[in-house]
Design a protein around this motif. Sequence first.
Motif: not given
Length: 306
Positions: A194-199, A203-205, A227-237, A254-256
Amino acid sequence: MGASLGLYNYLIQKNHDVKVVSPTDYPDFLTWMEGNDKVIIHKEKNSRAAIALKEADVIFCLDFNSADRVEKLEQDLLKSAAKKVMIDHHLSPQSFCDYTFSFSDSCSTCELIYHFIVQMGDKDFLNKVIGECLYTGIMTDTGSFRFSSMTADTHRIIADLMEAGVNNAKIHELVFDNFSEERTRFLGFCIKDKMVVLKEFNTVYISVTKEEMRKYNHQTGDAEGIVNYGLGIKGIRCSAFFSEREDLIKISFRSKDNFSVREMASKHFEGGGHKNAAGGKSKASLQETVERFTELLLLYKDELTQ
Ligand code: 5GP
Protein backbone atom coordinates in the motif's frame (compact mmCIF):
# COMPACT_ATOMS: atom_id res chain seq x y z
CA MET A 1 -3.71 8.13 28.87
CA GLY A 2 -0.24 8.43 30.40
CA ALA A 3 -0.94 12.02 31.42
CA SER A 4 -4.44 11.26 32.67
CA LEU A 5 -3.48 8.21 34.69
CA GLY A 6 -0.26 9.85 35.93
CA LEU A 7 -2.31 12.75 37.29
CA TYR A 8 -4.98 10.35 38.58
CA ASN A 9 -2.44 8.33 40.55
CA TYR A 10 -1.03 11.54 42.02
CA LEU A 11 -4.40 13.06 42.97
CA ILE A 12 -5.70 9.92 44.68
CA GLN A 13 -2.62 9.97 46.90
CA LYS A 14 -3.78 13.45 47.89
CA ASN A 15 -7.16 11.93 48.84
CA HIS A 16 -9.14 13.50 46.04
CA ASP A 17 -12.10 11.74 44.50
CA VAL A 18 -10.91 11.37 40.89
CA LYS A 19 -12.58 10.11 37.75
CA VAL A 20 -10.78 9.75 34.44
CA VAL A 21 -13.01 10.22 31.40
CA SER A 22 -11.84 9.45 27.88
CA PRO A 23 -13.90 10.31 24.80
CA THR A 24 -12.94 7.10 22.99
CA ASP A 25 -11.34 3.77 23.68
CA TYR A 26 -7.60 3.43 23.25
CA PRO A 27 -5.07 0.76 22.28
CA ASP A 28 -4.60 -2.40 24.28
CA PHE A 29 -0.92 -1.65 24.68
CA LEU A 30 -1.85 1.15 27.10
CA THR A 31 -4.30 -0.75 29.27
CA TRP A 32 -1.69 -2.08 31.71
CA MET A 33 -1.29 1.30 33.38
CA GLU A 34 -2.46 1.54 36.99
CA GLY A 35 -5.97 3.00 37.18
CA ASN A 36 -6.94 1.81 33.70
CA ASP A 37 -9.87 -0.19 35.12
CA LYS A 38 -11.36 3.04 36.50
CA VAL A 39 -11.38 4.93 33.20
CA ILE A 40 -14.85 5.88 31.99
CA ILE A 41 -14.93 5.63 28.22
CA HIS A 42 -17.61 7.95 26.90
CA LYS A 43 -18.41 5.86 23.82
CA GLU A 44 -19.24 2.90 26.07
CA LYS A 45 -20.72 4.63 29.13
CA ASN A 46 -21.95 8.00 27.98
CA SER A 47 -24.26 8.75 30.89
CA ARG A 48 -21.57 7.93 33.48
CA ALA A 49 -19.15 10.19 31.62
CA ALA A 50 -21.72 13.00 31.49
CA ILE A 51 -22.44 12.67 35.23
CA ALA A 52 -18.73 12.69 36.06
CA LEU A 53 -18.29 15.96 34.17
CA LYS A 54 -21.43 17.50 35.67
CA GLU A 55 -20.54 16.62 39.25
CA ALA A 56 -16.86 17.56 39.11
CA ASP A 57 -15.47 20.57 40.99
CA VAL A 58 -12.39 20.67 38.79
CA ILE A 59 -11.80 19.22 35.33
CA PHE A 60 -8.28 18.81 34.01
CA CYS A 61 -8.24 18.92 30.23
CA LEU A 62 -5.11 17.03 29.32
CA ASP A 63 -3.32 16.86 25.98
CA PHE A 64 -5.88 18.74 23.92
CA ASN A 65 -6.19 22.40 23.05
CA SER A 66 -9.75 22.84 21.85
CA ALA A 67 -13.03 21.50 23.20
CA ASP A 68 -14.03 19.82 19.92
CA ARG A 69 -11.09 17.41 20.29
CA VAL A 70 -13.15 15.46 22.87
CA GLU A 71 -15.77 14.86 20.19
CA LYS A 72 -19.15 13.89 21.68
CA LEU A 73 -18.05 14.94 25.18
CA GLU A 74 -17.69 18.56 24.06
CA GLN A 75 -21.13 19.78 25.14
CA ASP A 76 -20.96 18.08 28.56
CA LEU A 77 -17.51 19.55 29.08
CA LEU A 78 -18.52 23.09 28.13
CA LYS A 79 -21.77 22.91 30.13
CA SER A 80 -20.07 21.76 33.31
CA ALA A 81 -19.76 24.39 36.04
CA ALA A 82 -16.45 22.88 37.17
CA LYS A 83 -13.27 24.96 37.08
CA LYS A 84 -11.39 23.81 34.01
CA VAL A 85 -7.63 23.52 33.88
CA MET A 86 -5.90 22.85 30.57
CA ILE A 87 -2.47 21.24 30.68
CA ASP A 88 -1.29 20.77 27.11
CA HIS A 89 1.56 21.10 24.64
CA HIS A 90 -0.27 21.72 21.34
CA LEU A 91 0.06 25.12 19.63
CA SER A 92 -2.74 27.71 19.71
CA PRO A 93 -4.80 26.74 22.76
CA GLN A 94 -8.46 27.81 22.59
CA SER A 95 -9.93 29.66 25.54
CA PHE A 96 -12.45 27.24 27.03
CA CYS A 97 -10.66 26.70 30.35
CA ASP A 98 -10.39 28.87 33.47
CA TYR A 99 -6.68 28.14 33.68
CA THR A 100 -4.54 27.36 30.65
CA PHE A 101 -1.12 25.84 31.07
CA SER A 102 0.01 25.53 27.48
CA PHE A 103 3.66 24.92 26.68
CA SER A 104 4.09 24.04 23.04
CA ASP A 105 7.87 23.64 23.40
CA SER A 106 7.34 20.75 25.75
CA CYS A 107 7.71 17.27 24.26
CA SER A 108 4.60 15.90 25.95
CA THR A 109 1.78 16.56 28.36
CA CYS A 110 3.31 13.89 30.60
CA GLU A 111 6.38 16.09 31.01
CA LEU A 112 4.04 18.93 32.06
CA ILE A 113 2.29 16.68 34.59
CA TYR A 114 5.71 15.92 36.07
CA HIS A 115 6.35 19.68 36.41
CA PHE A 116 2.86 20.20 37.83
CA ILE A 117 3.48 17.65 40.59
CA VAL A 118 6.90 19.11 41.36
CA GLN A 119 5.56 22.69 41.34
CA MET A 120 2.87 21.61 43.79
CA GLY A 121 5.77 20.78 46.13
CA ASP A 122 4.98 17.09 45.86
CA LYS A 123 8.05 15.58 44.22
CA ASP A 124 8.04 13.02 47.05
CA PHE A 125 4.70 11.74 45.76
CA LEU A 126 6.28 10.59 42.48
CA ASN A 127 6.22 6.83 42.79
CA LYS A 128 6.53 3.86 40.49
CA VAL A 129 2.94 3.91 39.19
CA ILE A 130 2.92 7.63 38.43
CA GLY A 131 6.37 7.21 36.90
CA GLU A 132 5.22 4.38 34.65
CA CYS A 133 2.35 6.46 33.26
CA LEU A 134 4.49 9.56 32.67
CA TYR A 135 7.39 7.55 31.23
CA THR A 136 5.00 5.95 28.73
CA GLY A 137 3.67 9.28 27.48
CA ILE A 138 7.11 10.85 27.20
CA MET A 139 8.46 7.78 25.42
CA THR A 140 5.65 7.62 22.85
CA ASP A 141 5.48 11.38 22.22
CA THR A 142 9.23 11.61 21.60
CA GLY A 143 9.46 8.56 19.32
CA SER A 144 11.39 6.72 22.07
CA PHE A 145 13.41 9.80 23.04
CA ARG A 146 14.65 10.64 19.54
CA PHE A 147 12.71 13.72 18.39
CA SER A 148 14.16 17.23 18.70
CA SER A 149 11.53 17.97 21.37
CA MET A 150 13.55 15.68 23.68
CA THR A 151 15.77 17.98 25.76
CA ALA A 152 18.45 17.44 28.38
CA ASP A 153 15.81 18.39 30.96
CA THR A 154 13.48 15.71 29.67
CA HIS A 155 16.28 13.15 30.02
CA ARG A 156 16.69 14.32 33.63
CA ILE A 157 12.96 13.83 34.21
CA ILE A 158 13.26 10.31 32.79
CA ALA A 159 16.13 9.70 35.21
CA ASP A 160 13.90 10.85 38.09
CA LEU A 161 11.12 8.52 36.96
CA MET A 162 13.54 5.60 36.78
CA GLU A 163 14.78 6.46 40.27
CA ALA A 164 11.15 6.37 41.40
CA GLY A 165 11.10 2.71 40.31
CA VAL A 166 10.20 2.70 36.62
CA ASN A 167 11.54 -0.29 34.72
CA ASN A 168 12.28 1.18 31.28
CA ALA A 169 12.80 -2.14 29.49
CA LYS A 170 9.48 -3.45 30.79
CA ILE A 171 7.59 -0.40 29.52
CA HIS A 172 9.16 -0.55 26.05
CA GLU A 173 8.16 -4.20 25.88
CA LEU A 174 4.59 -3.57 27.08
CA VAL A 175 4.07 -0.84 24.51
CA PHE A 176 6.07 -1.96 21.49
CA ASP A 177 6.18 -5.76 21.76
CA ASN A 178 2.54 -6.32 22.45
CA PHE A 179 0.93 -6.46 19.01
CA SER A 180 -1.23 -9.25 17.67
CA GLU A 181 0.08 -11.38 14.83
CA GLU A 182 -2.58 -9.81 12.57
CA ARG A 183 -1.33 -6.30 13.35
CA THR A 184 2.23 -7.23 12.46
CA ARG A 185 1.00 -8.73 9.18
CA PHE A 186 -1.11 -5.60 8.61
CA LEU A 187 2.06 -3.52 8.98
CA GLY A 188 3.76 -5.72 6.39
CA PHE A 189 0.78 -5.37 4.04
CA CYS A 190 0.79 -1.57 4.40
CA ILE A 191 4.48 -1.29 3.61
CA LYS A 192 4.69 -3.89 0.87
CA ASP A 193 1.38 -3.39 -0.95
CA LYS A 194 0.00 0.00 0.00
CA MET A 195 2.91 2.38 0.35
CA VAL A 196 3.27 4.93 -2.45
CA VAL A 197 6.57 6.79 -2.74
CA LEU A 198 6.42 10.13 -4.52
CA LYS A 199 10.12 10.83 -4.96
CA GLU A 200 9.54 14.17 -6.72
CA PHE A 201 7.86 15.46 -3.53
CA ASN A 202 10.00 13.54 -1.01
CA THR A 203 6.71 12.16 0.23
CA VAL A 204 5.26 8.78 1.09
CA TYR A 205 1.66 7.85 1.72
CA ILE A 206 -0.29 4.76 2.67
CA SER A 207 -4.06 4.46 2.38
CA VAL A 208 -6.17 1.58 3.66
CA THR A 209 -9.83 0.79 3.21
CA LYS A 210 -12.26 -0.45 5.87
CA GLU A 211 -12.31 -3.79 4.10
CA GLU A 212 -8.54 -4.16 4.25
CA MET A 213 -8.55 -3.27 7.94
CA ARG A 214 -11.31 -5.80 8.59
CA LYS A 215 -9.30 -8.48 6.81
CA TYR A 216 -6.52 -8.01 9.35
CA ASN A 217 -8.98 -7.93 12.27
CA HIS A 218 -8.17 -4.29 12.94
CA GLN A 219 -8.32 -3.20 16.58
CA THR A 220 -8.05 0.29 18.08
CA GLY A 221 -4.42 1.37 17.92
CA ASP A 222 -3.34 -1.09 15.22
CA ALA A 223 -2.68 1.73 12.76
CA GLU A 224 -0.66 3.71 15.28
CA GLY A 225 2.96 4.27 14.31
CA ILE A 226 2.67 2.91 10.76
CA VAL A 227 2.90 6.45 9.37
CA ASN A 228 6.44 6.72 10.77
CA TYR A 229 7.84 4.02 8.49
CA GLY A 230 7.66 6.32 5.46
CA LEU A 231 10.10 8.71 7.08
CA GLY A 232 12.61 5.88 7.37
CA ILE A 233 13.27 6.09 3.63
CA LYS A 234 16.28 8.21 2.77
CA GLY A 235 15.31 11.71 1.66
CA ILE A 236 11.63 11.44 2.61
CA ARG A 237 10.37 14.49 4.49
CA CYS A 238 6.63 13.95 4.63
CA SER A 239 4.59 10.86 5.34
CA ALA A 240 0.82 10.42 5.47
CA PHE A 241 -1.43 7.55 6.51
CA PHE A 242 -5.10 7.52 5.45
CA SER A 243 -7.53 5.08 6.97
CA GLU A 244 -11.17 4.68 6.14
CA ARG A 245 -13.34 4.72 9.28
CA GLU A 246 -17.12 4.37 9.76
CA ASP A 247 -18.06 7.90 8.70
CA LEU A 248 -14.82 9.64 7.76
CA ILE A 249 -11.24 9.28 6.64
CA LYS A 250 -8.73 9.64 9.45
CA ILE A 251 -5.34 11.01 8.49
CA SER A 252 -2.00 10.96 10.28
CA PHE A 253 0.84 13.14 9.06
CA ARG A 254 4.51 13.09 10.01
CA SER A 255 7.38 15.21 8.71
CA LYS A 256 11.01 16.06 9.21
CA ASP A 257 12.86 19.34 9.76
CA ASN A 258 10.96 22.52 9.01
CA PHE A 259 8.19 21.10 6.89
CA SER A 260 5.01 21.72 8.90
CA VAL A 261 2.38 19.03 8.57
CA ARG A 262 0.39 20.93 11.18
CA GLU A 263 -0.16 23.66 8.64
CA MET A 264 -1.29 21.20 5.99
CA ALA A 265 -3.58 19.40 8.44
CA SER A 266 -5.20 22.54 9.82
CA LYS A 267 -5.58 24.35 6.48
CA HIS A 268 -6.84 21.47 4.41
CA PHE A 269 -7.98 18.57 6.58
CA GLU A 270 -9.86 20.05 9.58
CA GLY A 271 -7.01 19.01 11.82
CA GLY A 272 -3.99 20.19 13.73
CA GLY A 273 -1.24 18.92 15.97
CA HIS A 274 2.46 19.74 15.94
CA LYS A 275 4.90 20.83 13.25
CA ASN A 276 6.21 17.30 12.67
CA ALA A 277 3.24 15.22 13.85
CA ALA A 278 -0.30 16.15 13.01
CA GLY A 279 -3.63 14.64 12.12
CA GLY A 280 -6.86 15.48 10.41
CA LYS A 281 -9.98 14.10 8.82
CA SER A 282 -11.95 14.23 5.62
CA LYS A 283 -15.58 13.56 4.79
CA ALA A 284 -14.75 12.83 1.14
CA SER A 285 -14.10 9.27 -0.03
CA LEU A 286 -10.73 7.64 0.58
CA GLN A 287 -9.76 8.02 -3.06
CA GLU A 288 -10.84 11.67 -3.23
CA THR A 289 -8.99 12.45 -0.01
CA VAL A 290 -5.78 10.90 -1.31
CA GLU A 291 -6.18 12.78 -4.60
CA ARG A 292 -6.65 16.04 -2.72
CA PHE A 293 -3.48 15.32 -0.75
CA THR A 294 -1.40 14.56 -3.83
CA GLU A 295 -2.70 17.71 -5.55
CA LEU A 296 -1.77 19.77 -2.50
CA LEU A 297 1.80 18.49 -2.67
CA LEU A 298 2.29 20.75 -5.70
CA LEU A 299 1.65 23.73 -3.44
CA TYR A 300 4.28 22.52 -1.01
CA LYS A 301 6.80 21.22 -3.55
CA ASP A 302 9.41 23.93 -2.92
CA GLU A 303 9.32 23.39 0.85
CA LEU A 304 9.46 19.63 0.43
CA THR A 305 12.37 19.58 -1.96
CA GLN A 306 14.58 22.51 -0.89
P1 5GP B 1 -1.82 10.98 15.37
O1 5GP B 1 -1.38 11.02 13.96
O2 5GP B 1 -0.86 10.24 16.23
O3 5GP B 1 -3.26 10.59 15.55
O4 5GP B 1 -1.78 12.51 15.88
C1 5GP B 1 -0.62 13.28 15.80
C2 5GP B 1 -0.88 14.63 16.46
O5 5GP B 1 -1.89 15.32 15.74
C3 5GP B 1 -1.35 14.57 17.92
O6 5GP B 1 -0.74 15.64 18.62
C4 5GP B 1 -2.82 14.78 17.83
O7 5GP B 1 -3.32 15.44 18.96
C5 5GP B 1 -2.97 15.65 16.59
N1 5GP B 1 -4.22 15.37 15.87
C6 5GP B 1 -4.58 14.18 15.32
N2 5GP B 1 -5.78 14.25 14.73
C7 5GP B 1 -6.20 15.54 14.90
C8 5GP B 1 -7.39 16.26 14.52
O8 5GP B 1 -8.31 15.74 13.89
N3 5GP B 1 -7.45 17.57 14.93
C9 5GP B 1 -6.46 18.19 15.63
N4 5GP B 1 -6.60 19.47 15.98
N5 5GP B 1 -5.33 17.54 15.98
C10 5GP B 1 -5.19 16.24 15.63
